[in-house]
Structures are given as structure tokens and as C-alpha cells.
Design a protein around this motif. Structure first.
Motif, PDB file in Angstrom:
ATOM      1  N   TYR A  59      35.891-114.900 -59.969  1.00  0.00           N
ATOM      2  CA  TYR A  59      34.900-115.004 -60.815  1.00  0.00           C
ATOM      3  C   TYR A  59      35.157-114.784 -62.377  1.00  0.00           C
ATOM      4  N   PRO A  60      35.513-115.835 -63.050  1.00  0.00           N
ATOM      5  CA  PRO A  60      36.068-115.488 -64.405  1.00  0.00           C
ATOM      6  C   PRO A  60      34.724-115.066 -65.301  1.00  0.00           C
ATOM      7  N   GLY A  61      33.494-115.555 -64.841  1.00  0.00           N
ATOM      8  CA  GLY A  61      32.412-114.622 -65.505  1.00  0.00           C
ATOM      9  C   GLY A  61      32.218-113.378 -65.576  1.00  0.00           C
ATOM     10  N   LEU A  62      32.651-113.001 -64.352  1.00  0.00           N
ATOM     11  CA  LEU A  62      32.371-111.413 -63.997  1.00  0.00           C
ATOM     12  C   LEU A  62      33.618-110.582 -64.983  1.00  0.00           C
ATOM     13  N   HIS A  63      34.664-111.442 -64.781  1.00  0.00           N
ATOM     14  CA  HIS A  63      35.700-110.897 -65.662  1.00  0.00           C
ATOM     15  C   HIS A  63      35.469-110.670 -67.231  1.00  0.00           C
ATOM     16  N   ALA A  64      35.004-111.739 -67.695  1.00  0.00           N
ATOM     17  CA  ALA A  64      34.655-111.850 -69.111  1.00  0.00           C
ATOM     18  C   ALA A  64      33.596-111.039 -69.597  1.00  0.00           C
ATOM     19  N   VAL A  65      32.743-110.801 -68.942  1.00  0.00           N
ATOM     20  CA  VAL A  65      31.416-109.690 -69.064  1.00  0.00           C
ATOM     21  C   VAL A  65      32.311-108.316 -68.970  1.00  0.00           C
ATOM     22  N   ALA A  66      32.945-107.935 -67.968  1.00  0.00           N
ATOM     23  CA  ALA A  66      33.420-106.866 -67.861  1.00  0.00           C
ATOM     24  C   ALA A  66      34.495-106.506 -69.066  1.00  0.00           C
ATOM     25  N   MET A  67      35.014-107.433 -69.514  1.00  0.00           N
ATOM     26  CA  MET A  67      36.009-107.186 -70.709  1.00  0.00           C
ATOM     27  C   MET A  67      35.238-107.013 -71.927  1.00  0.00           C
ATOM     28  N   HIS A  68      34.059-107.899 -71.997  1.00  0.00           N
ATOM     29  CA  HIS A  68      33.081-107.763 -73.193  1.00  0.00           C
ATOM     30  C   HIS A  68      32.557-106.365 -73.309  1.00  0.00           C
ATOM     31  N   ARG A  69      32.236-105.761 -72.270  1.00  0.00           N
ATOM     32  CA  ARG A  69      31.690-104.421 -72.365  1.00  0.00           C
ATOM     33  C   ARG A  69      32.790-103.266 -73.066  1.00  0.00           C
ATOM     34  N   LEU A  70      33.969-103.644 -72.752  1.00  0.00           N
ATOM     35  CA  LEU A  70      35.065-102.810 -73.419  1.00  0.00           C
ATOM     36  C   LEU A  70      35.223-103.349 -74.772  1.00  0.00           C
ATOM     37  N   ALA A  71      35.193-104.426 -75.086  1.00  0.00           N
ATOM     38  CA  ALA A  71      35.316-104.972 -76.399  1.00  0.00           C
ATOM     39  C   ALA A  71      34.205-104.619 -77.309  1.00  0.00           C
ATOM     40  N   HIS A  72      33.211-104.499 -76.756  1.00  0.00           N
ATOM     41  CA  HIS A  72      31.840-104.233 -77.452  1.00  0.00           C
ATOM     42  C   HIS A  72      31.882-102.786 -77.951  1.00  0.00           C
ATOM     43  N   TRP A  73      32.438-101.884 -76.894  1.00  0.00           N
ATOM     44  CA  TRP A  73      32.410-100.728 -77.180  1.00  0.00           C
ATOM     45  C   TRP A  73      33.467-100.391 -78.341  1.00  0.00           C
ATOM     46  N   PHE A  74      34.526-100.853 -78.436  1.00  0.00           N
ATOM     47  CA  PHE A  74      35.587-100.833 -79.661  1.00  0.00           C
ATOM     48  C   PHE A  74      34.714-101.318 -80.710  1.00  0.00           C
ATOM     49  N   TRP A  75      34.030-102.512 -80.675  1.00  0.00           N
ATOM     50  CA  TRP A  75      33.546-102.905 -81.882  1.00  0.00           C
ATOM     51  C   TRP A  75      32.194-101.899 -82.440  1.00  0.00           C
ATOM     52  N   ILE A  76      31.351-101.376 -81.582  1.00  0.00           N
ATOM     53  CA  ILE A  76      30.334-100.472 -82.147  1.00  0.00           C
ATOM     54  C   ILE A  76      30.894 -99.282 -82.831  1.00  0.00           C
ATOM     55  N   HIS A  77      32.404 -98.629 -82.010  1.00  0.00           N
ATOM     56  CA  HIS A  77      32.848 -97.675 -82.599  1.00  0.00           C
ATOM     57  C   HIS A  77      33.840 -97.810 -83.759  1.00  0.00           C
ATOM     58  N   GLN A  78      33.656 -98.905 -84.310  1.00  0.00           N
ATOM     59  CA  GLN A  78      34.490 -99.155 -85.562  1.00  0.00           C
ATOM     60  C   GLN A  78      35.917 -99.449 -85.293  1.00  0.00           C
ATOM     61  N   PHE A  79      36.405 -99.511 -83.941  1.00  0.00           N
ATOM     62  CA  PHE A  79      37.747-100.082 -83.595  1.00  0.00           C
ATOM     63  C   PHE A  79      37.737-101.562 -83.455  1.00  0.00           C
ATOM     64  N   ALA A  90      28.566-109.448 -80.129  1.00  0.00           N
ATOM     65  CA  ALA A  90      27.208-109.759 -79.279  1.00  0.00           C
ATOM     66  C   ALA A  90      26.893-108.894 -78.126  1.00  0.00           C
ATOM     67  N   THR A  91      25.605-108.523 -78.327  1.00  0.00           N
ATOM     68  CA  THR A  91      24.719-107.869 -77.501  1.00  0.00           C
ATOM     69  C   THR A  91      24.272-108.302 -76.386  1.00  0.00           C
ATOM     70  N   ILE A  92      24.685-107.827 -75.020  1.00  0.00           N
ATOM     71  CA  ILE A  92      24.442-108.471 -73.753  1.00  0.00           C
ATOM     72  C   ILE A  92      23.921-107.591 -72.866  1.00  0.00           C
ATOM     73  N   GLY A  93      22.754-107.877 -72.018  1.00  0.00           N
ATOM     74  CA  GLY A  93      21.971-106.999 -71.228  1.00  0.00           C
ATOM     75  C   GLY A  93      22.517-106.836 -69.631  1.00  0.00           C
ATOM     76  N   ARG A  94      21.827-106.429 -68.978  1.00  0.00           N
ATOM     77  CA  ARG A  94      22.227-106.007 -67.579  1.00  0.00           C
ATOM     78  C   ARG A  94      22.124-107.432 -66.528  1.00  0.00           C
ATOM     79  N   ARG A  95      23.069-107.316 -65.577  1.00  0.00           N
ATOM     80  CA  ARG A  95      23.073-108.583 -64.437  1.00  0.00           C
ATOM     81  C   ARG A  95      23.164-110.064 -65.361  1.00  0.00           C
ATOM     82  N   PHE A  96      23.852-110.066 -66.372  1.00  0.00           N
ATOM     83  CA  PHE A  96      24.403-111.358 -66.958  1.00  0.00           C
ATOM     84  C   PHE A  96      25.162-111.948 -66.396  1.00  0.00           C
ATOM     85  N   PHE A  97      25.151-113.252 -65.869  1.00  0.00           N
ATOM     86  CA  PHE A  97      25.933-114.028 -64.696  1.00  0.00           C
ATOM     87  C   PHE A  97      26.394-115.373 -65.639  1.00  0.00           C
ATOM     88  N   ILE A  98      27.646-115.362 -65.955  1.00  0.00           N
ATOM     89  CA  ILE A  98      28.092-116.739 -66.265  1.00  0.00           C
ATOM     90  C   ILE A  98      28.895-117.490 -65.020  1.00  0.00           C
TER      91      ILE A  98
END
Length: 250
Positions: free
Chosen positions: A29-49, A72-80
Motif C-alpha cells: 500500500y503506497p499510501g501507508l508507505h508515503a505517510v510513514a516516510m512523511h512522519r520521518l521527513a516531518h521530524w527532520f523538518w521541525i528539527h531544522q534538518f 505539512a501537518t498530518i493527524g492520526r489514521r490518515f489514509f491515502i
């Protein structure tokens, strides 16, 4: 992290009847993969990386076809669902239990800094190909129909369709949602026989015109039976074909 992943997998089963096993969802499921990778990318973003955030987002786009800005800010149980072609802008805010289908754009309408992308509150469903543009709010538990173009705020619990998007009559939408709820999740933010509000308005005008013609004909017959002379131009006025016009509207 793993609790969020399990939660995301359960949300897939709740909204996609094609899902069979957790392993299938986790690996296919690419939607699941995209959301999981976004969480990592968002962590980098808010920590100035910032570069790492953008690069992680870029990799996710390459592998999934889904582009989510790391800001982008994304909540829980987001499904693409399906996901190909989804674009989510930097200042977009997405609440809990939101569903997007393929081809959805949460985009901006300005080059100015600051908030320029939409806010989707909890429980929103956006149908395939829809474009939600600008710093507007899509209210909780509302739905955006497939291929709609939304540039104005959508009230909570309503359904918006068309280009530009218009709000469907709330009472009618409620009845349809009740029927959809009996069958399960209302996929693509659309239920059967959903009418475009503009088409409904035109059909109403056509019905009114037909009724007006009927009354005029009845009036002319009454006048003739009373001995009143009717001019030829009035008696032979052009008539339109409401069935033909209805086909054009549909």
C-alpha cells in the motif's frame, strides 16, 4: 512509532474492502508507505534538518507517486487510497481519520509566505481527482466529490461537488449518507445518484417552463371556447423540447 503503524494498518482495513492481510497492507500500500516516510521527513523538518526532510519527501515521491511536503501537518489514521498523483502542500493541515483518493491536490493559490494551503478537519473524505486550493477549511466529517475544485470553505458535515464546488442540499445529502452508511464506508466521497446542484437547478427551471407552457395552452383553449379570437402568432409560438435540454444538462 510502531503503535502508529498498527493504527494506520487498522484504518486501512476499516476503509478499503480490498485489504486482505496486514502483511499485504504493510508491503503493497503506497499510501501507508508515503505517510510513514512523511512522519520521518516531518521530524527532520521541525528539527531544522530541512534538506533531509525535503530529500526524504523526494524519495517517498519517487517510490510511491505521492508528494507530501515535509512541512505539512498530518493527524492520526490518515489514509491515502491508491495514492498516485496526490500532492499535499507545505502549510496543509490534516486532522484525524481523513481519507484522500488518487489525484487529490491540497494546493495553494498564492506565492506569498505564510498559510496558503487547506486545512482538513477530522473525518474529511476527498474524492479522486479533487483539487482543494488555498488557505480554506474543509469542515469535520464533510466530503468533497471526485474532480471537484474547492476554493471556498466547506461547512462541517456537508458534501461539495462540481467546478467550482457547490454544497449539496444538506437534507438530501443526509439521506444519501444514511444509505451509504448502511452499506459501509462511502468511497470516493460519492454515493449513487448524486446530482450536481447546478444541474438540479436547471432541471427545476425546465420543469417550471413546461408547467408554464401547459397553463398557457389551457388558457388559450379556454379563450377560444369563450369565443375570443387568438392571434396566429400567439397560437403558433415556438416550443422548446425539454427532454432534449435535459439530456444536454445530464
Amino acid at each position: 512509532m510502531f503503535s502508529r503503524l498498527r493504527e494506520d494498518i487498522r484504518s486501512v482495513f476499516a476503509r478499503d474492502p480490498a485489504a486482505r492481510t496486514s502483511w499485504e497492507v504493510l508491503t503493497c500500500y503506497p499510501g501507508l508507505h508515503a505517510v510513514a516516510m512523511h512522519r520521518l521527513a516531518h521530524w527532520f523538518w521541525i528539527h531544522q534538518f530541512r534538506w533531509l526532510g525535503r530529500f526524504t519527501s523526494h524519495l517517498a515521491r519517487f517510490f510511491t507517486g505521492i508528494e507530501i511536503h515535509p512541512g505539512a501537518t498530518i493527524g492520526r489514521r490518515f489514509f491515502i487510497d491508491h495514492g498516485m498523483g496526490v500532492v499535499i502542500g507545505e502549510t496543509a493541515v490534516i486532522g484525524d481519520d481523513v481519507t484522500l483518493y488518487h489525484g487529490v491536490t491540497l494546493g495553494g493559490t498564492s506565492w506569498n509566505k505564510g498559510k496558503r494551503h487547506p486545512t482538513l478537519e477530522d473525518g474529511v473524505v476527498v474524492g479522486a481527482g479533487a483539487k482543494v486550493l488555498g488557505p480554506i477549511t474543509i469542515g469535520a466529517n464533510s466530503k468533497v466529490g471526485s474532480n471537484a475544485v474547492v476554493v471556498k470553505a466547506v461547512p462541517p458535515g456537508t458534501t461539495a461537488v462540481g467546478n467550482p464546488a457547490r454544497i449539496i442540499d444538506s437534507e438530501q445529502a443526509q439521506k444519501r449518507e444514511e444509505k451509504a452508511g448502511q452499506m459501509g464506508f462511502s468511497a470516493y466521497a460519492l454515493s449513487t445518484n448524486q446530482d450536481d446542484p447546478l444541474a438540479k437547478a436547471i432541471h427545476g427551471l425546465l420543469d417550471h417552463a413546461v408547467e408554464t407552457d401547459r397553463r398557457i395552452e389551457a388558457l388559450l383553449k379556454k379563450l377560444e371556447s369563450s369565443g375570443v379570437s387568438i392571434e396566429d402568432e400567439l397560437a403558433t409560438a415556438d416550443k422548446f423540447d425539454p427532454k432534449y435540454l435535459s439530456k444536454i444538462v445530464d
